[in-house]
Design a protein around this motif. Sequence first.
Motif, short mmCIF file in Angstrom:
data_model
loop_
_atom_site.label_atom_id
_atom_site.label_comp_id
_atom_site.label_asym_id
_atom_site.label_seq_id
_atom_site.Cartn_x
_atom_site.Cartn_y
_atom_site.Cartn_z
N SER A 114 39.14 44.41 43.42
CA SER A 114 38.90 43.40 42.39
C SER A 114 37.79 42.44 42.75
O SER A 114 37.41 41.59 41.95
CB SER A 114 40.20 42.61 42.12
N SER A 115 37.25 42.57 43.96
CA SER A 115 36.22 41.63 44.42
C SER A 115 35.16 42.37 45.21
O SER A 115 35.48 43.14 46.13
CB SER A 115 36.86 40.54 45.29
N ALA A 116 33.89 42.12 44.89
CA ALA A 116 32.79 42.74 45.63
C ALA A 116 32.74 42.26 47.07
O ALA A 116 32.23 42.96 47.96
CB ALA A 116 31.46 42.42 44.92
N ARG A 117 33.28 41.08 47.34
CA ARG A 117 33.29 40.54 48.69
C ARG A 117 34.14 41.39 49.63
O ARG A 117 33.83 41.53 50.82
CB ARG A 117 33.81 39.10 48.66
N ARG A 118 35.23 41.98 49.11
CA ARG A 118 36.11 42.80 49.95
C ARG A 118 35.87 44.30 49.76
O ARG A 118 36.17 45.09 50.65
CB ARG A 118 37.57 42.48 49.63
N ASP A 119 35.37 44.68 48.61
CA ASP A 119 35.16 46.10 48.29
C ASP A 119 33.80 46.54 48.84
O ASP A 119 32.80 46.58 48.13
CB ASP A 119 35.23 46.26 46.77
N LYS A 120 33.78 46.88 50.14
CA LYS A 120 32.53 47.11 50.84
C LYS A 120 32.26 48.57 51.18
O LYS A 120 31.22 48.90 51.76
CB LYS A 120 32.52 46.30 52.15
N ALA A 121 33.16 49.47 50.86
CA ALA A 121 32.95 50.88 51.20
C ALA A 121 31.75 51.44 50.44
O ALA A 121 31.43 50.97 49.34
CB ALA A 121 34.21 51.68 50.87
N PRO A 122 31.08 52.44 51.00
CA PRO A 122 29.94 53.06 50.29
C PRO A 122 30.35 53.51 48.89
O PRO A 122 31.42 54.07 48.71
CB PRO A 122 29.59 54.24 51.19
N LEU A 123 29.48 53.28 47.93
CA LEU A 123 29.82 53.57 46.54
C LEU A 123 28.66 54.29 45.86
O LEU A 123 27.54 53.79 45.78
CB LEU A 123 30.12 52.26 45.79
#
Length: 289
Positions: A114-123
Amino acid sequence: MRAMSFGQGGPYGPGGSQPPQPSAPDWSALADQSARAGRRRKLLFIGGGALATAAVAAIVATAVVSSGHKDKGGGDSAGGLPTPQDLPSESAAPEPTFSDVAPPAPPKPLDIISSARRDKAPLSAATLFPEKRAAKDDRSYTKAASASTTSCAAGTQGALGSVLTNNGCRKLLRATFSRDGVAVTVGVAVFDGKAAAEKAKNQYKPNIASLTGGGVPAFCRRTACQSSANAIGRYAYFTISGYTSGKAVTASDTAALQAGRDVADYTFRRILARGSAQASAEASATTAN
């Protein structure tokens, strides 16, 4: 010599002199004498008992003193009792201790995505849709093509481009799946937070642009097709499904509708799996530290 005879009166005879008669005993004096003797015996008995008691006490005291002198363990020399230091402790087993600090709660997958700050896996389209097939129940759809772009409006047609742009879309990922003449393109719009993704879903206007390639021709460009919109976390995702033959999709059509639902469900599970993988990694790192 004349023989002596014994008649009345004893050996002295009737004419002989009489011996002095004994006087009667003084019974009162005898009684006093007996009482005095009884009192002496009683006193002697009592005195003897006291002496015996004193002797026993002396023996006990001697035994106690002797026991105290023989105690080499540091006990009480007067009473033979152990000192407090010699007594065993109340409990040999250590008592349990409890921490006042509760362990941290495990991270939640939905919170991470829900947050780009925590969602850091390659996408990318390849990492979000790594499998060659999308399966649901006994139905399987083959992946035909995939693409990524940071120009979100470029992968749309109609009014959807402006909806994505106005809400801050960062990236648009697309993939096409097909089965038995039906094709579905899903477009995943990536935002910084959950609120923007929800807003884009609620403002949805057709359409996501179908993606060709991998044996799938252009479809749903100039004919009626089935479309949908949804969101999870910071991702809004849209589908468009129709026939590769160009046949229009009607309101009673079940094949195109089912295909669109199956691919949308598969996309939902893939996004949630992304969050679960990162949550597991965060939990492992916390445990290691």
